[in-house]
Design a protein around this motif. Structure first.
Motif, PDB file in Angstrom:
ATOM      1  N   TYR A  58       0.834  -1.201   0.000  1.00 45.70           N
ATOM      2  CA  TYR A  58       0.000   0.000   0.000  1.00 45.70           C
ATOM      3  C   TYR A  58       0.873   1.258   0.000  1.00 45.70           C
ATOM      4  O   TYR A  58       0.546   2.249  -0.649  1.00 45.70           O
ATOM      5  N   PHE A  59       1.998   1.212   0.701  1.00 51.11           N
ATOM      6  CA  PHE A  59       2.946   2.323   0.653  1.00 51.11           C
ATOM      7  C   PHE A  59       3.488   2.503  -0.762  1.00 51.11           C
ATOM      8  O   PHE A  59       3.590   3.625  -1.268  1.00 51.11           O
ATOM      9  N   ASN A  60       3.835   1.382  -1.415  1.00 52.47           N
ATOM     10  CA  ASN A  60       4.312   1.457  -2.797  1.00 52.47           C
ATOM     11  C   ASN A  60       3.233   2.037  -3.714  1.00 52.47           C
ATOM     12  O   ASN A  60       3.537   2.809  -4.625  1.00 52.47           O
TER      13      ASN A  60
ATOM     14  N   ARG B 108       8.442   9.907   6.712  1.00 49.98           N
ATOM     15  CA  ARG B 108       9.516   9.267   5.962  1.00 49.98           C
ATOM     16  C   ARG B 108       9.840  10.112   4.736  1.00 49.98           C
ATOM     17  O   ARG B 108       8.952  10.425   3.947  1.00 49.98           O
ATOM     18  N   ILE B 109      11.087  10.473   4.571  1.00 49.93           N
ATOM     19  CA  ILE B 109      11.505  11.201   3.388  1.00 49.93           C
ATOM     20  C   ILE B 109      11.754  10.175   2.286  1.00 49.93           C
ATOM     21  O   ILE B 109      12.634   9.315   2.411  1.00 49.93           O
ATOM     22  N   ILE B 110      10.977  10.254   1.234  1.00 53.19           N
ATOM     23  CA  ILE B 110      10.986   9.223   0.203  1.00 53.19           C
ATOM     24  C   ILE B 110      12.345   9.123  -0.491  1.00 53.19           C
ATOM     25  O   ILE B 110      12.878   8.040  -0.683  1.00 53.19           O
ATOM     26  N   GLY B 111      12.922  10.247  -0.881  1.00 52.92           N
ATOM     27  CA  GLY B 111      14.162  10.229  -1.644  1.00 52.92           C
ATOM     28  C   GLY B 111      15.344   9.645  -0.904  1.00 52.92           C
ATOM     29  O   GLY B 111      16.256   9.100  -1.519  1.00 52.92           O
TER      30      GLY B 111
ATOM     31  N   SER C 284       4.009  11.374   5.591  1.00 53.32           N
ATOM     32  CA  SER C 284       3.669  11.441   7.017  1.00 53.32           C
ATOM     33  C   SER C 284       2.846  10.243   7.481  1.00 53.32           C
ATOM     34  O   SER C 284       2.590  10.102   8.669  1.00 53.32           O
ATOM     35  N   GLU C 285       2.435   9.363   6.572  1.00 57.43           N
ATOM     36  CA  GLU C 285       1.620   8.211   6.954  1.00 57.43           C
ATOM     37  C   GLU C 285       2.449   6.958   7.230  1.00 57.43           C
ATOM     38  O   GLU C 285       1.909   5.949   7.644  1.00 57.43           O
ATOM     39  N   SER C 286       3.758   7.016   7.010  1.00 60.57           N
ATOM     40  CA  SER C 286       4.566   5.802   7.122  1.00 60.57           C
ATOM     41  C   SER C 286       5.191   5.625   8.497  1.00 60.57           C
ATOM     42  O   SER C 286       4.828   4.721   9.214  1.00 60.57           O
ATOM     43  N   TRP C 287       6.125   6.447   8.850  1.00 59.70           N
ATOM     44  CA  TRP C 287       6.830   6.293  10.113  1.00 59.70           C
ATOM     45  C   TRP C 287       6.343   7.376  11.064  1.00 59.70           C
ATOM     46  O   TRP C 287       6.708   8.531  10.956  1.00 59.70           O
TER      47      TRP C 287
END
Length: 164
Positions: free
Chosen positions: A62-64, A93-96, A85-88
């Motif tokens: 779902y994150f992907n 979480r900074i995606i890059g 802001s929904e991950s950690w």
């Protein structure tokens, strides 16, 4: 007279045979077996989609999906600088800096290609169906890897183990 040529062409196209490929009988058998294993790999990964529906069950896929959706709506630079802001929780979480974007970029490229070809497809279906697609491709790679190491029997065994 041109209509008979067209009808002959349609008749020959509808009756496709492996003889056109000019393969020996053993090569035809291997081609059929590897094709069947690719279909088994595809259908095995597609089982939950057929049984339930086209939905994403776990958190990581779902994150992907969310990041791929963001990539298809924005550009790549914004994708790499996005903070999810929904991950950690609570920092996000900074995606890059925290992920390898290969899967998301590949899915977005497949999505954009399908859209250019005028297929009306949602990014969720592409994200759900990319696993069966790559499973069948991995089966082909496993066959050639096993064939290179030992022989075609080992290649078929490796492809069968990857398929299931």
């Amino acid at each position: 007279m041109p209509s008979t040529k067209a009808s002959d062409l349609l008749l020959s196209a509808s009756s496709f045979s492996l003889r056109i490929l000019k393969l020996k009988t053993k090569q035809q058998e291997l081609l059929i077996r590897v094709t069947i294993l690719c279909l088994v790999a595809f259908i095995t990964r597609l089982f939950s989609v057929l049984r339930y529906e086209s939905m994403i069950h776990e958190f990581d896929p779902y994150f992907n999906y969310r990041t791929t959706l963001f990539l298809t709506e924005k550009d790549f630079y914004e994708f790499l600088n996005r903070s999810d802001s929904e991950s950690w929780h609570p920092l996000g979480r900074i995606i890059g800096g925290t992920l390898y974007p290969g899967l998301m970029v590949t899915t977005a490229l497949i999505y954009w290609t399908l859209r250019i070809l005028r297929f009306a497809v949602h990014i969720r279906e592409v994200c759900v169906l990319i696993a069966p697609f790559f499973a069948s491709n991995t089966t082909i790679v496993a066959y050639f890897f096993g064939k290179e190491i030992w022989d075609s029997g080992a290649g078929l065994a490796a492809a069968a183990l990857i398929a299931i």
